[in-house]
Scaffold this motif. Structure first.
Motif, PDB file in Angstrom:
ATOM      1  N   VAL A  12     -22.021  -1.741   9.369  1.00 16.10           N
ATOM      2  CA  VAL A  12     -22.752  -2.949   8.972  1.00 16.10           C
ATOM      3  C   VAL A  12     -22.858  -3.974  10.092  1.00 16.10           C
ATOM      4  CG1 VAL A  12     -22.169  -2.672   6.532  1.00 16.10           C
ATOM      5  CG2 VAL A  12     -20.712  -4.101   7.996  1.00 16.10           C
ATOM      6  N   GLY A  13     -22.111  -3.755  11.182  1.00 14.66           N
ATOM      7  CA  GLY A  13     -22.154  -4.689  12.308  1.00 14.66           C
ATOM      8  C   GLY A  13     -20.953  -5.610  12.388  1.00 14.66           C
ATOM      9  N   LYS A  14     -19.825  -5.191  11.799  1.00 21.98           N
ATOM     10  CA  LYS A  14     -18.645  -6.060  11.781  1.00 21.98           C
ATOM     11  C   LYS A  14     -18.191  -6.464  13.184  1.00 21.98           C
ATOM     12  CE  LYS A  14     -15.629  -3.606   9.443  1.00 21.98           C
ATOM     13  NZ  LYS A  14     -16.383  -2.372   9.157  1.00 21.98           N
ATOM     14  N   THR A  15     -18.090  -5.487  14.091  1.00 23.86           N
ATOM     15  CA  THR A  15     -17.550  -5.795  15.417  1.00 23.86           C
ATOM     16  C   THR A  15     -18.497  -6.661  16.229  1.00 23.86           C
ATOM     17  OG1 THR A  15     -16.255  -3.762  15.411  1.00 23.86           O
ATOM     18  CG2 THR A  15     -16.615  -4.806  17.536  1.00 23.86           C
ATOM     19  N   SER A  16     -19.788  -6.392  16.177  1.00 24.18           N
ATOM     20  CA  SER A  16     -20.753  -7.220  16.919  1.00 24.18           C
ATOM     21  C   SER A  16     -20.687  -8.670  16.460  1.00 24.18           C
ATOM     22  CB  SER A  16     -22.168  -6.676  16.724  1.00 24.18           C
ATOM     23  OG  SER A  16     -22.293  -5.390  17.246  1.00 24.18           O
ATOM     24  N   LEU A  17     -20.647  -8.865  15.162  1.00 26.03           N
ATOM     25  CA  LEU A  17     -20.568 -10.230  14.631  1.00 26.03           C
ATOM     26  C   LEU A  17     -19.207 -10.852  14.938  1.00 26.03           C
ATOM     27  CD1 LEU A  17     -22.393  -9.659  11.244  1.00 26.03           C
ATOM     28  CD2 LEU A  17     -23.168 -11.144  13.097  1.00 26.03           C
ATOM     29  N   LEU A  18     -18.154 -10.053  14.866  1.00 27.93           N
ATOM     30  CA  LEU A  18     -16.821 -10.572  15.160  1.00 27.93           C
ATOM     31  C   LEU A  18     -16.724 -11.056  16.602  1.00 27.93           C
ATOM     32  CD1 LEU A  18     -13.871 -11.128  14.602  1.00 27.93           C
ATOM     33  CD2 LEU A  18     -13.398  -8.695  14.917  1.00 27.93           C
ATOM     34  N   MET A  19     -17.281 -10.309  17.544  1.00 25.71           N
ATOM     35  CA  MET A  19     -17.245 -10.722  18.948  1.00 25.71           C
ATOM     36  C   MET A  19     -17.954 -12.058  19.137  1.00 25.71           C
ATOM     37  SD  MET A  19     -17.847  -7.041  20.809  1.00 25.71           S
ATOM     38  CE  MET A  19     -18.371  -7.781  22.323  1.00 25.71           C
ATOM     39  N   ASP A  20     -19.094 -12.215  18.500  1.00 33.20           N
ATOM     40  CA  ASP A  20     -19.846 -13.460  18.620  1.00 33.20           C
ATOM     41  C   ASP A  20     -19.078 -14.620  17.999  1.00 33.20           C
ATOM     42  OD1 ASP A  20     -22.214 -14.780  19.522  1.00 33.20           O
ATOM     43  OD2 ASP A  20     -22.900 -14.889  17.448  1.00 33.20           O
ATOM     44  N   CYS A  21     -18.525 -14.385  16.824  1.00 32.28           N
ATOM     45  CA  CYS A  21     -17.742 -15.417  16.140  1.00 32.28           C
ATOM     46  C   CYS A  21     -16.500 -15.783  16.943  1.00 32.28           C
ATOM     47  CB  CYS A  21     -17.349 -14.915  14.749  1.00 32.28           C
ATOM     48  SG  CYS A  21     -16.359 -16.086  13.797  1.00 32.28           S
ATOM     49  N   ALA A  22     -15.838 -14.765  17.507  1.00 28.16           N
ATOM     50  CA  ALA A  22     -14.618 -15.007  18.282  1.00 28.16           C
ATOM     51  C   ALA A  22     -14.908 -15.869  19.502  1.00 28.16           C
ATOM     52  CB  ALA A  22     -13.997 -13.676  18.691  1.00 28.16           C
ATOM     53  N   HIS A  23     -16.006 -15.610  20.189  1.00 33.32           N
ATOM     54  CA  HIS A  23     -16.364 -16.432  21.344  1.00 33.32           C
ATOM     55  C   HIS A  23     -16.653 -17.868  20.923  1.00 33.32           C
ATOM     56  CE1 HIS A  23     -16.184 -13.554  24.546  1.00 33.32           C
ATOM     57  NE2 HIS A  23     -16.889 -12.686  23.850  1.00 33.32           N
ATOM     58  N   TYR A  24     -17.261 -18.038  19.766  1.00 37.05           N
ATOM     59  CA  TYR A  24     -17.496 -19.389  19.248  1.00 37.05           C
ATOM     60  C   TYR A  24     -16.167 -20.111  19.041  1.00 37.05           C
ATOM     61  CZ  TYR A  24     -18.565 -23.065  15.862  1.00 37.05           C
ATOM     62  OH  TYR A  24     -18.651 -24.260  15.207  1.00 37.05           O
ATOM     63  N   VAL A  25     -15.196 -19.427  18.421  1.00 38.22           N
ATOM     64  CA  VAL A  25     -13.881 -20.023  18.161  1.00 38.22           C
ATOM     65  C   VAL A  25     -13.188 -20.395  19.469  1.00 38.22           C
ATOM     66  CG1 VAL A  25     -11.562 -19.576  17.251  1.00 38.22           C
ATOM     67  CG2 VAL A  25     -13.574 -18.859  15.948  1.00 38.22           C
ATOM     68  N   VAL A  26     -13.172 -19.455  20.418  1.00 41.60           N
ATOM     69  CA  VAL A  26     -12.462 -19.680  21.682  1.00 41.60           C
ATOM     70  C   VAL A  26     -13.134 -20.773  22.514  1.00 41.60           C
ATOM     71  CG1 VAL A  26     -11.818 -18.600  23.876  1.00 41.60           C
ATOM     72  CG2 VAL A  26     -11.490 -17.353  21.723  1.00 41.60           C
ATOM     73  N   ASP A  27     -14.459 -20.774  22.547  1.00 42.20           N
ATOM     74  CA  ASP A  27     -15.186 -21.755  23.362  1.00 42.20           C
ATOM     75  C   ASP A  27     -14.954 -23.187  22.896  1.00 42.20           C
ATOM     76  OD1 ASP A  27     -16.191 -19.703  24.892  1.00 42.20           O
ATOM     77  OD2 ASP A  27     -18.178 -19.703  23.967  1.00 42.20           O
ATOM     78  N   LEU A  28     -14.765 -23.371  21.602  1.00 45.78           N
ATOM     79  CA  LEU A  28     -14.610 -24.724  21.061  1.00 45.78           C
ATOM     80  C   LEU A  28     -13.158 -25.151  20.884  1.00 45.78           C
ATOM     81  CD1 LEU A  28     -17.430 -24.904  18.348  1.00 45.78           C
ATOM     82  CD2 LEU A  28     -17.460 -25.730  20.702  1.00 45.78           C
ATOM     83  N   ALA A  29     -12.225 -24.258  21.223  1.00 43.59           N
ATOM     84  CA  ALA A  29     -10.815 -24.549  20.972  1.00 43.59           C
ATOM     85  C   ALA A  29     -10.290 -25.597  21.945  1.00 43.59           C
ATOM     86  CB  ALA A  29      -9.990 -23.271  21.089  1.00 43.59           C
ATOM     87  N   PRO A  30      -9.504 -26.547  21.446  1.00 40.96           N
ATOM     88  CA  PRO A  30      -8.864 -27.509  22.355  1.00 40.96           C
ATOM     89  C   PRO A  30      -7.756 -26.821  23.149  1.00 40.96           C
ATOM     90  CG  PRO A  30      -8.095 -27.836  20.100  1.00 40.96           C
ATOM     91  CD  PRO A  30      -9.179 -26.788  20.039  1.00 40.96           C
ATOM     92  N   PRO A  31      -7.417 -27.329  24.307  1.00 44.62           N
ATOM     93  CA  PRO A  31      -6.356 -26.706  25.102  1.00 44.62           C
ATOM     94  C   PRO A  31      -4.983 -26.895  24.464  1.00 44.62           C
ATOM     95  CG  PRO A  31      -7.068 -28.768  26.094  1.00 44.62           C
ATOM     96  CD  PRO A  31      -8.002 -28.503  24.955  1.00 44.62           C
ATOM     97  N   GLY A  32      -4.070 -26.017  24.829  1.00 44.47           N
ATOM     98  CA  GLY A  32      -2.683 -26.207  24.416  1.00 44.47           C
ATOM     99  C   GLY A  32      -2.192 -25.316  23.296  1.00 44.47           C
ATOM    100  N   LYS A  33      -3.078 -24.586  22.642  1.00 46.25           N
ATOM    101  CA  LYS A  33      -2.641 -23.710  21.559  1.00 46.25           C
ATOM    102  C   LYS A  33      -3.528 -22.475  21.544  1.00 46.25           C
ATOM    103  CE  LYS A  33      -1.463 -23.738  16.637  1.00 46.25           C
ATOM    104  NZ  LYS A  33      -1.428 -24.514  15.379  1.00 46.25           N
ATOM    105  N   THR A  34      -2.936 -21.324  21.211  1.00 45.99           N
ATOM    106  CA  THR A  34      -3.719 -20.094  21.135  1.00 45.99           C
ATOM    107  C   THR A  34      -4.769 -20.244  20.044  1.00 45.99           C
ATOM    108  OG1 THR A  34      -1.815 -18.781  21.840  1.00 45.99           O
ATOM    109  CG2 THR A  34      -3.618 -17.599  20.756  1.00 45.99           C
ATOM    110  N   PRO A  35      -6.065 -20.134  20.384  1.00 48.60           N
ATOM    111  CA  PRO A  35      -7.092 -20.372  19.368  1.00 48.60           C
ATOM    112  C   PRO A  35      -7.263 -19.222  18.386  1.00 48.60           C
ATOM    113  CG  PRO A  35      -8.109 -19.837  21.468  1.00 48.60           C
ATOM    114  CD  PRO A  35      -6.634 -19.939  21.723  1.00 48.60           C
ATOM    115  N   LEU A  36      -7.051 -17.975  18.867  1.00 45.01           N
ATOM    116  CA  LEU A  36      -7.427 -16.844  18.030  1.00 45.01           C
ATOM    117  C   LEU A  36      -6.691 -15.577  18.439  1.00 45.01           C
ATOM    118  CD1 LEU A  36      -9.419 -15.508  15.945  1.00 45.01           C
ATOM    119  CD2 LEU A  36     -10.964 -15.133  17.884  1.00 45.01           C
ATOM    120  N   ILE A  37      -6.241 -14.829  17.428  1.00 42.04           N
ATOM    121  CA  ILE A  37      -5.759 -13.466  17.622  1.00 42.04           C
ATOM    122  C   ILE A  37      -6.518 -12.584  16.646  1.00 42.04           C
ATOM    123  CG2 ILE A  37      -3.815 -11.880  17.364  1.00 42.04           C
ATOM    124  CD1 ILE A  37      -2.000 -14.081  18.350  1.00 42.04           C
ATOM    125  N   ILE A  38      -6.974 -11.437  17.132  1.00 43.47           N
ATOM    126  CA  ILE A  38      -7.703 -10.483  16.297  1.00 43.47           C
ATOM    127  C   ILE A  38      -6.802  -9.290  16.007  1.00 43.47           C
ATOM    128  CG2 ILE A  38      -9.679  -8.902  16.196  1.00 43.47           C
ATOM    129  CD1 ILE A  38     -11.063 -10.895  18.182  1.00 43.47           C
TER     130      ILE A  38
END
Length: 199
Positions: A12-38
Protein backbone atom coordinates in the motif's frame (compact mmCIF):
# COMPACT_ATOMS: atom_id res chain seq x y z
CA UNK A 1 7.11 9.61 24.09
CA UNK A 2 4.36 9.34 21.49
CA UNK A 3 3.96 5.95 19.82
CA UNK A 4 2.53 5.75 16.32
CA UNK A 5 1.55 2.38 14.85
CA UNK A 6 1.95 2.53 11.06
CA UNK A 7 -0.21 -0.17 9.47
CA UNK A 8 -1.64 -1.33 6.19
CA UNK A 9 -1.60 -4.31 3.87
CA UNK A 10 1.44 -5.30 1.79
CA UNK A 11 2.11 -2.97 -1.13
CA UNK A 12 0.00 0.00 0.00
CA UNK A 13 3.04 2.29 0.23
CA UNK A 14 3.73 2.18 3.97
CA UNK A 15 7.51 2.58 3.70
CA UNK A 16 7.44 5.37 1.10
CA UNK A 17 5.02 7.37 3.21
CA UNK A 18 6.91 6.55 6.40
CA UNK A 19 10.17 7.89 4.95
CA UNK A 20 8.49 11.14 3.97
CA UNK A 21 6.78 11.49 7.34
CA UNK A 22 10.01 10.65 9.20
CA UNK A 23 11.92 13.38 7.38
CA UNK A 24 9.17 15.84 8.28
CA UNK A 25 9.50 14.87 11.97
CA UNK A 26 13.31 15.06 11.98
CA UNK A 27 13.50 18.32 10.00
CA UNK A 28 11.22 20.15 12.44
CA UNK A 29 12.64 18.68 15.64
CA UNK A 30 14.25 21.05 18.13
CA UNK A 31 17.84 20.25 19.11
CA UNK A 32 18.71 18.36 22.26
CA UNK A 33 16.46 15.30 22.11
CA UNK A 34 16.15 12.30 19.80
CA UNK A 35 13.19 13.21 17.56
CA UNK A 36 12.32 9.78 16.20
CA UNK A 37 13.05 6.07 16.34
CA UNK A 38 11.50 3.68 13.83
CA UNK A 39 10.78 0.06 14.70
CA UNK A 40 10.58 -2.09 11.59
CA UNK A 41 8.65 -5.34 12.10
CA UNK A 42 9.76 -8.03 9.66
CA UNK A 43 8.41 -11.59 9.56
CA UNK A 44 11.28 -12.98 7.48
CA UNK A 45 14.92 -13.25 8.44
CA UNK A 46 16.25 -10.35 6.38
CA UNK A 47 14.93 -6.81 6.58
CA UNK A 48 14.53 -4.94 3.32
CA UNK A 49 12.57 -1.82 4.21
CA UNK A 50 14.78 -1.03 7.21
CA UNK A 51 17.85 -0.88 4.93
CA UNK A 52 16.09 1.78 2.87
CA UNK A 53 15.19 3.72 6.01
CA UNK A 54 18.72 3.51 7.40
CA UNK A 55 20.14 4.67 4.07
CA UNK A 56 18.04 7.80 4.51
CA UNK A 57 19.79 8.48 7.83
CA UNK A 58 16.90 7.44 10.05
CA UNK A 59 17.37 5.52 13.29
CA UNK A 60 15.82 2.07 12.90
CA UNK A 61 15.34 -0.90 15.23
CA UNK A 62 14.51 -4.28 13.68
CA UNK A 63 12.04 -6.76 15.15
CA UNK A 64 12.26 -10.20 13.54
CA UNK A 65 10.47 -12.42 16.08
CA UNK A 66 7.26 -12.52 14.04
CA UNK A 67 4.24 -10.27 13.65
CA UNK A 68 4.27 -7.69 16.45
CA UNK A 69 0.55 -8.05 17.10
CA UNK A 70 0.92 -11.75 17.98
CA UNK A 71 4.19 -13.75 18.26
CA UNK A 72 6.49 -10.75 18.72
CA UNK A 73 4.30 -8.84 21.16
CA UNK A 74 6.56 -9.41 24.16
CA UNK A 75 9.67 -8.44 22.17
CA UNK A 76 7.99 -5.26 20.95
CA UNK A 77 6.89 -4.23 24.43
CA UNK A 78 10.34 -4.89 25.86
CA UNK A 79 11.98 -2.92 23.03
CA UNK A 80 9.65 0.06 23.50
CA UNK A 81 10.06 0.06 27.28
CA UNK A 82 13.84 0.04 26.86
CA UNK A 83 13.67 2.90 24.33
CA UNK A 84 11.45 4.92 26.68
CA UNK A 85 13.77 4.36 29.65
CA UNK A 86 17.15 4.86 27.94
CA UNK A 87 16.50 7.24 25.04
CA UNK A 88 13.04 8.81 25.54
CA UNK A 89 12.63 10.11 21.97
CA UNK A 90 9.85 12.51 21.07
CA UNK A 91 8.23 9.85 18.91
CA UNK A 92 8.46 6.16 17.97
CA UNK A 93 6.88 4.89 14.76
CA UNK A 94 6.26 1.14 14.49
CA UNK A 95 5.89 -0.02 10.89
CA UNK A 96 3.90 -3.24 11.12
CA UNK A 97 3.77 -6.21 8.79
CA UNK A 98 1.00 -6.23 6.20
CA UNK A 99 -0.97 -8.82 8.17
CA UNK A 100 -0.87 -7.08 11.54
CA UNK A 101 -4.04 -5.92 13.29
CA UNK A 102 -2.97 -2.61 14.86
CA UNK A 103 -5.61 -2.60 17.62
CA UNK A 104 -4.04 -5.77 19.02
CA UNK A 105 -0.76 -3.87 19.36
CA UNK A 106 -2.47 -0.95 21.09
CA UNK A 107 -4.09 -3.30 23.60
CA UNK A 108 -0.73 -4.92 24.31
CA UNK A 109 1.11 -1.63 24.77
CA UNK A 110 -1.55 -0.09 26.98
CA UNK A 111 -1.46 -3.16 29.21
CA UNK A 112 2.30 -3.68 29.48
CA UNK A 113 3.96 -0.53 28.18
CA UNK A 114 5.72 2.09 30.29
CA UNK A 115 6.50 5.73 29.65
CA UNK A 116 4.23 6.43 26.66
CA UNK A 117 2.38 9.72 26.35
CA UNK A 118 0.07 8.38 23.62
CA UNK A 119 -0.43 5.37 21.36
CA UNK A 120 -2.21 5.98 18.03
CA UNK A 121 -2.82 4.10 14.78
CA UNK A 122 -2.22 5.45 11.28
CA UNK A 123 -3.56 3.03 8.68
CA UNK A 124 -2.54 3.24 5.02
CA UNK A 125 -5.09 2.25 2.34
CA UNK A 126 -4.33 1.63 -1.33
CA UNK A 127 -6.88 3.54 -3.43
CA UNK A 128 -5.94 1.70 -6.63
CA UNK A 129 -6.30 -1.80 -5.14
CA UNK A 130 -9.06 -1.05 -2.63
CA UNK A 131 -11.83 -3.09 -4.27
CA UNK A 132 -9.50 -6.01 -4.97
CA UNK A 133 -8.12 -6.17 -1.45
CA UNK A 134 -11.47 -5.60 0.23
CA UNK A 135 -13.05 -8.36 -1.85
CA UNK A 136 -10.21 -10.82 -1.14
CA UNK A 137 -9.60 -9.97 2.52
CA UNK A 138 -12.72 -8.26 3.88
CA UNK A 139 -12.26 -9.30 7.52
CA UNK A 140 -8.61 -8.28 7.66
CA UNK A 141 -9.23 -4.96 5.95
CA UNK A 142 -12.15 -4.20 8.25
CA UNK A 143 -10.18 -5.11 11.37
CA UNK A 144 -7.20 -3.01 10.27
CA UNK A 145 -9.28 0.06 9.46
CA UNK A 146 -11.87 -0.05 12.24
CA UNK A 147 -9.48 0.92 15.05
CA UNK A 148 -7.43 3.56 13.21
CA UNK A 149 -7.21 7.12 14.46
CA UNK A 150 -6.05 8.41 11.07
CA UNK A 151 -6.41 6.78 7.62
CA UNK A 152 -4.14 7.78 4.75
CA UNK A 153 -5.61 6.87 1.35
CA UNK A 154 -2.56 6.51 -0.88
CA UNK A 155 -2.17 6.37 -4.69
CA UNK A 156 -4.99 8.80 -5.41
CA UNK A 157 -3.16 9.76 -8.61
CA UNK A 158 -4.02 6.30 -10.00
CA UNK A 159 -7.81 6.48 -9.59
CA UNK A 160 -10.66 8.64 -10.84
CA UNK A 161 -12.58 11.00 -8.58
CA UNK A 162 -15.51 8.57 -8.59
CA UNK A 163 -13.27 5.65 -7.61
CA UNK A 164 -11.68 7.70 -4.84
CA UNK A 165 -15.06 8.70 -3.48
CA UNK A 166 -16.02 5.00 -3.33
CA UNK A 167 -12.91 4.29 -1.22
CA UNK A 168 -13.67 7.24 1.06
CA UNK A 169 -17.27 6.13 1.51
CA UNK A 170 -16.25 2.53 2.27
CA UNK A 171 -13.58 3.58 4.77
CA UNK A 172 -15.99 5.94 6.53
CA UNK A 173 -18.51 3.10 6.77
CA UNK A 174 -15.89 0.95 8.49
CA UNK A 175 -14.61 3.76 10.71
CA UNK A 176 -16.57 6.96 10.92
CA UNK A 177 -14.30 8.43 13.62
CA UNK A 178 -10.97 8.43 11.78
CA UNK A 179 -9.66 11.48 9.95
CA UNK A 180 -9.02 10.71 6.26
CA UNK A 181 -6.12 12.00 4.16
CA UNK A 182 -6.16 11.27 0.41
CA UNK A 183 -2.55 11.52 -0.84
CA UNK A 184 -0.07 10.34 -3.42
CA UNK A 185 3.31 9.23 -2.09
CA UNK A 186 4.62 9.41 -5.65
CA UNK A 187 3.64 13.05 -6.13
CA UNK A 188 4.57 14.07 -2.59
CA UNK A 189 2.61 14.72 0.59
CA UNK A 190 2.05 18.37 1.56
CA UNK A 191 3.65 19.28 4.89
CA UNK A 192 0.31 20.40 6.44
CA UNK A 193 -1.01 16.86 5.91
CA UNK A 194 1.80 15.43 8.04
CA UNK A 195 1.11 18.02 10.70
CA UNK A 196 -2.51 16.85 10.88
CA UNK A 197 -1.62 13.14 10.73
CA UNK A 198 0.79 13.52 13.64
CA UNK A 199 -1.42 15.75 15.78
Amino acid sequence: MDVLIWGGFLGVGKTSLLMDCAHYVVDLAPPGKTPLIIIENEIGEVGIDDKVLQAEGLQVRELFAGCCCCQAGAALTATLNEIAAKIDPNRVIIETTGIAIPTNIVDLLLQYGKGYDSVKIVLIVDAERWLELHDMLPVMMERQISGAHKVIINKVDLVTDIELQKVIDDVQTLNGRAALFPVSAKLGVPRPVWREVLS
